[in-house]
Design a protein around this motif. Sequence first.
Motif: not given
Lengths: 178, 426
Positions: B248-249, A128-129, A117, A121-126, A142-143
């Motif tokens: 980045a996102l 989590r999935e 992350f 930062p774009g892997v946050e949702a991936m 982070p979550d």
Amino acid sequence: MSSIENDKDNNSSFDKIDSDENILEQVSSIQKPPIEVLFPTREQYLDTIAQLHKNGYEMCIDLCVVDYLTHPGRFTPQNIAPQRFEVVVNLLSLKMHKRIRIKVQVPQDDPTIESIFTIYPGVEAMEREAYDLFGITFLNHPDMTRILMPEDWEGHPLRKDYQVGNIPVNFKEAPKTR
Amino acid sequence: MAPRSSTLNQELNLEQGSILRIPEGAVLDSNDFDFEPSDDGTMIINMGPQHPSTHGVLRLMMELSGETVLRTKPVVGYLHTGMEKTAETLTYAQGSTNVTRMDYLSPLNNELAFSLTTEAILGIELPPRASWIRMLMSELNRLSSHLLWMATNGMDLGAVSMMIYGWRERELVLAFLEKVTGLRMNHNYIRPGGVAADLPDGWQKDIEDLCFAIEPRLNEYDTLLTGQPIFRERSEGIGRISAQEAIALGVTGPILRSTGVAWDLRKDMPYLFYDQVDFDVVVGSQGDVFDRYGVRLEEMRQSIRIIRQILDLMPKGDYRIQDKKVTPPPRARIDESMEALIHHFKIFTEGFKVPEGEAYVGIESPRGEIGCYLVSDGSSKPYRLHVRGPSFVNLQALPTMMRGGLIADAVAVISSVDPVMGEVDR
């Protein structure tokens, strides 16, 4: 493309990661035209990704997990022992017009891996999935909560030992036969 | 509050999504929930999942200070139907029926990504006409998807007449798609090995009429919206995102291009025959709602330009590969040949076998890069099918876009991201 050029000024958040310059030479890799596949160990994973980011792979396009529980046999380099789970990361370089794939083996009895992350930062949702559907915990995310399934769901549906179609559904009460 | 530029990217990224999360149970049980206002005067409200402007069942948790949005957290999963799990129980021939329902506004692009990935593992080469038909259908689908986006975006911003116009033009495109595939949506038309059927007689005339009808109307919408003071007021400078934030996102598609990054897979990593047609990659400069509108409007014109060229370049030949192991034989052959009957039977009962291997193919859908990662174990069903949904990743940009904006602009920002929840939740 000038806006991409100056992104070096602002992404100090992961410069703290002391990535070994030579990490990419230590990682086993195979050329599978049209793509190069890297097989870092779990310890090398974060450094490898950080180094690839420095080498111009600015976008993490995809992160997913494959559960190889029932797969008959598959290829891994000699010094990498195949494990049940494999985290697959697809990176993309906008400048070089190139993709690269990174595969990390994650054992069944310790399904954890570092989160990337801070680098992407774009892997946050991936991530989590991946946690939600495979039960792999990403450390320092982070979550780390479920994203697609309900929060009180038990089990991780995309695992191969998770059977389909045995969830009881309450329909309207059927007329009694006697 | 300080302008968004004063916050370092680093802080912004770490803050997003970290704390702003209330378990669903706590929200539902009023006894456990603390109704006292917090010390710093902020409050957290939910927008959705049944808000008409959230385009489906998207729930946004927003932390507000007065009317200013501080942090946002998209909560998804309300439409999760386990399509990736379902795909493991369907054969490759059935697979495109499944993936077409993911992004229901651009079904042909889903099928295309799945088919290209399957063909990459199979290692087969298609007859040129099949690829050109795929390109034609994919561009028409981009047109219909963007038209629907224009409609809903207009509605969200108060230009209700735009909604009616957008739906009307989309129906023209869907009528042609129905003529070719038999269905308005969820076509199951592009399949591994080619397409399901050849183009109907007189399709050139239909396409010419279609382009002739839609192109001047695009200019009308340009006049209707672009110069309209209310529309500009509601979209200019709203929901900004910078190029480095977008990269980045992992944001792709019109949102990335609106920030000034000329990245289009059709141009930069061409698939099918996109390297043989002439078109421009449309970019914006500000990365705000208005730029995303402009990029999509111009992309429709480029799509029409591509469609006109396909009309001239369409070769003759087979519309699917004549490999008996992959495509079923023609209906007439079944009555004549025992072998054809066996092939037909085999494909529809067992399905065709795909050699062991893996592949990832990404293509440019109207929303960004739709990717398909497929692992095969040598059987006739995918061992693992993962779809990288562009909306799923693009939604992560919402917190950055909304930060520091007004809550009234949230609707405009959600609309400009163009999320399709069927694809987000899969």
